[in-house]
Write a protein that holds these residues in place. Sequence first.
Motif, short mmCIF file in Angstrom:
data_model
loop_
_atom_site.label_atom_id
_atom_site.label_comp_id
_atom_site.label_asym_id
_atom_site.label_seq_id
_atom_site.Cartn_x
_atom_site.Cartn_y
_atom_site.Cartn_z
N ILE A 104 -2.54 5.03 -12.07
CA ILE A 104 -2.50 3.97 -13.11
C ILE A 104 -0.81 3.86 -13.35
O ILE A 104 -0.25 2.95 -13.55
N LYS A 105 -0.37 5.17 -13.25
CA LYS A 105 1.23 5.17 -13.45
C LYS A 105 1.76 4.41 -12.42
O LYS A 105 2.59 3.45 -12.80
N GLN A 106 1.72 4.55 -11.29
CA GLN A 106 2.17 3.68 -10.14
C GLN A 106 1.72 2.20 -10.49
O GLN A 106 2.66 1.24 -10.11
N PHE A 107 0.54 1.93 -10.65
CA PHE A 107 0.03 0.36 -11.00
C PHE A 107 1.07 -0.29 -11.88
O PHE A 107 1.44 -1.43 -11.80
N GLY A 108 1.36 0.65 -12.91
CA GLY A 108 2.17 -0.10 -14.15
C GLY A 108 3.63 -0.25 -13.49
O GLY A 108 4.12 -1.25 -14.14
N ARG A 109 4.04 0.57 -12.57
CA ARG A 109 5.21 0.10 -11.87
C ARG A 109 5.26 -1.09 -11.04
O ARG A 109 6.37 -1.82 -10.92
N VAL A 110 4.29 -1.51 -10.48
CA VAL A 110 4.10 -2.70 -9.63
C VAL A 110 3.61 -3.84 -10.56
O VAL A 110 4.42 -4.86 -10.44
N ILE A 111 2.71 -3.88 -11.23
CA ILE A 111 2.31 -4.87 -11.89
C ILE A 111 2.48 -4.62 -13.68
O ILE A 111 1.76 -3.94 -14.12
#
Lengths: 336, 497
Positions: free
Chosen positions: A176-183
């Motif tokens: 989810i952390k990574q997701f927040g960096r992309v979208i």
Amino acid sequence: MNKNNQNSSRPALSNYVFRPEFSSLLILIVMFTITAILQENFFTLKSIVRNINAFAPLILLAMGAAVVIISGGIDLSAGSALSLFTCVLTTVMKKSDPITGVYAILVTLAVAILVGVVNGFGIGYLRIPPVIVTFATSYIWLGIGLFLRPTPGGESVEWFRIFYNPGMIEGIHPYIKQFGRVIPPALILILAACLIWFIVSKTRIGRHIYAVGSNSESAYASGINTAKVQMQACIINSIFIFLAALFFVGQNQSGDARMGDPLTLRAIASAIVGGVAISGGKGSVYFALVGALILNFVNKIIFFADISTAYQTLVSGLIVIIAIAAPVAYTLYSKE
Amino acid sequence: MIVLEAIGIKKNFGGVVALSNANLRCYQGRITGLLGANGSGKSTMSKIICGVYQADGGEIKYKGRTVRYRSPSEARKDGIAMVFQNLSLVADLTVWQNIVLGKEESNGIFLNNDSAKELSRKILAQLLPDLDINKKVSQLNPGEMQIVEIAKAISQNPQLLILDEPTAALEQAQVKNLFDCMRALAKEGVAMIFTSHRLWEVMEICDDVTIFRNGENVATIDFEKDEKDPEKIISYITGDTQKTKVEKKHVAVTDETILSIKNLNYGKSLKNVSFDLKKGEILGIGGLAGQGQLELMHALAGAFHSLHCDAELRGKKIKLNRPLNAIKEGIVFVPGDKQLEGLFLKRSVLFNMIFPKMGLPGHPSFIPYDEYRRECEEIVEVLSIKTPTVDVPVENLSGGNQQKVVVGKWLPFDINVLLLADPAKGIDVGAKRDLYQYIVNQVQEKNTSVILYASDNEELVEYCDRVLIMYEGQIVASLEGGDINQDTIIACSMRLR
């Protein structure tokens, strides 16, 4: 003359070219290109995410302003309403108790609808000119905001950062952390607003908002409850402002009764730059988004072009005037 | 069977009595005509029946039960629909969106656009099959708008249909379609109320007429039993037995050319228009609606900035691309849509009268009000404008008197050419007579030249020395003398000759 005739034989093309929105799209492309040239790392993922976050509040408020303007009104209380919502959110939330975040969202949504109802009641049922109603209510929202939060501050639950950047929340799953960096969540808020308007525009309410804004007497004679429609437009606007408030509290983890003021007129200007007619009934809510992007890019260009701070407001004012005047000049020229 | 019965209706607006004691009956399957001068209360009556206004007194029985509608939507639920005189269309929506406006069908939460388009197509097929239903109403001409308005009312499947001057903006072929449609509806049992200032229309379509004067019904004529006597009807409308025709002596038109127009082009609407106007001539412009007549009038008035044209006034070259240029040369314009183009409705009669002068170069910076007031009062006297004082807002005057103000404001000017664009549109028989009487007098006494565009061919036949017929922005025929009659005008308009 000949050129015109050719255009009219291809209605599909001319329908787009002759719309005032078209020129705002051109201006956006120009602005976008200039910014991309001036800012070196413009196309990096980090920069794109940061830009979307920076642009989000104005975009949401501009879309709300567009709904109200299309319905024939105007909202001068948008900024104060935004501030009020951040104050309500941070007052209900207690840092120690994560569930208060949910309560805060529900309470603020109710407040947002109430704000829309009050504005809409004044405009639609009491028939006070929208400028007066919303000018007055802007002070009421400010007053309530100051009562709740005399100085900027307040508490926020940790997970509320999800509206700004999930990557900053402790103990969250790395995916989810990574997701927040992309979208960026700001993009999701904007898409939510677009989706809300997409649904509304396909219903009776959407059609009636255009009808009332274009000619409220005709709409009334057609059996439309014009006061109700104006109130509905105000409520939709309020909900868009509410989405912006979620973003702000996620970003700052605090509330401020005065932070929204500068956004009011910028939101209205964005809608107009995006081709929404100030007289009502014309324009597109999605193109208010384009207008907001243009205004945001103006600021970026001025920042990156190293213009002395003394001239920044002057230059940004000039660019906004050109952005509004271009479609007018364009339609005058194309009529010839 | 009586569908609707209105008994002793009263209605005041501020201090003005619109209806004092009005009665009306409508029967199933019959078309009832409402006649009366402007301000006689016909429109008010219609609007009370369909819920736009509420009566101050009296009773309305609809299908035997007393009703009192507070809004048009309540009346509509009971099957009463109205075609409005001031159109109830929304300019920024398309034709089909307007037709279903206020009664959109939905499947689930979303609107059902396909059924709406189909319904629109079906109804328009009877009235105006060529109309593109995806056009925005703002792109339509006045006749097309009126037809959309009618279609909108019919789409509600009404049991009582009120048509308030539906034919004012229509050309004759469209009127015929409308009448066919109305007869079909009458066969289905729909009761109708029809108002029009054109007497022959009322006599053709209506089964009976009720005549209003000063807020009361003064007569009801059943055409099945009583004879159709236009003179009698007119005397009921005006309340006097005075002759209604304007006296017009045929003075030979001089040979002197006052205005010569050559190769006038404007966009797509006007192509190579050329003509000469003689001194003291009344030149008519005719043709089907929307063939460039209005554009031509506007062009001559100097409304189009980018006009291409060689114009000469008394042999002197003039430019017609600014209204001020035209006014300075004594070319003045009386628009048909007086409320939109000719008047400041909320300002006083005085303000409207003196306004054209203030734009002229050399006008004193401080307005000589006393002098202007005297002048204005004189004009009011000359044109017999019915107004308590010259300080009354123009919107309080009736339509005919408003039009007189539009004409009157040019009186102090040295008029060379008087442009009249459908000046009698929407004004009653009496006011129309006054207006034309005045114009004819002007021509005969001062040798003014007039260009008259009228949508009603009767006016062209009656007053013009020469009639130009326009078709798709061009002049296709020029009629003189005995050729100026209804049949020839219609034949030339439709390019049958």
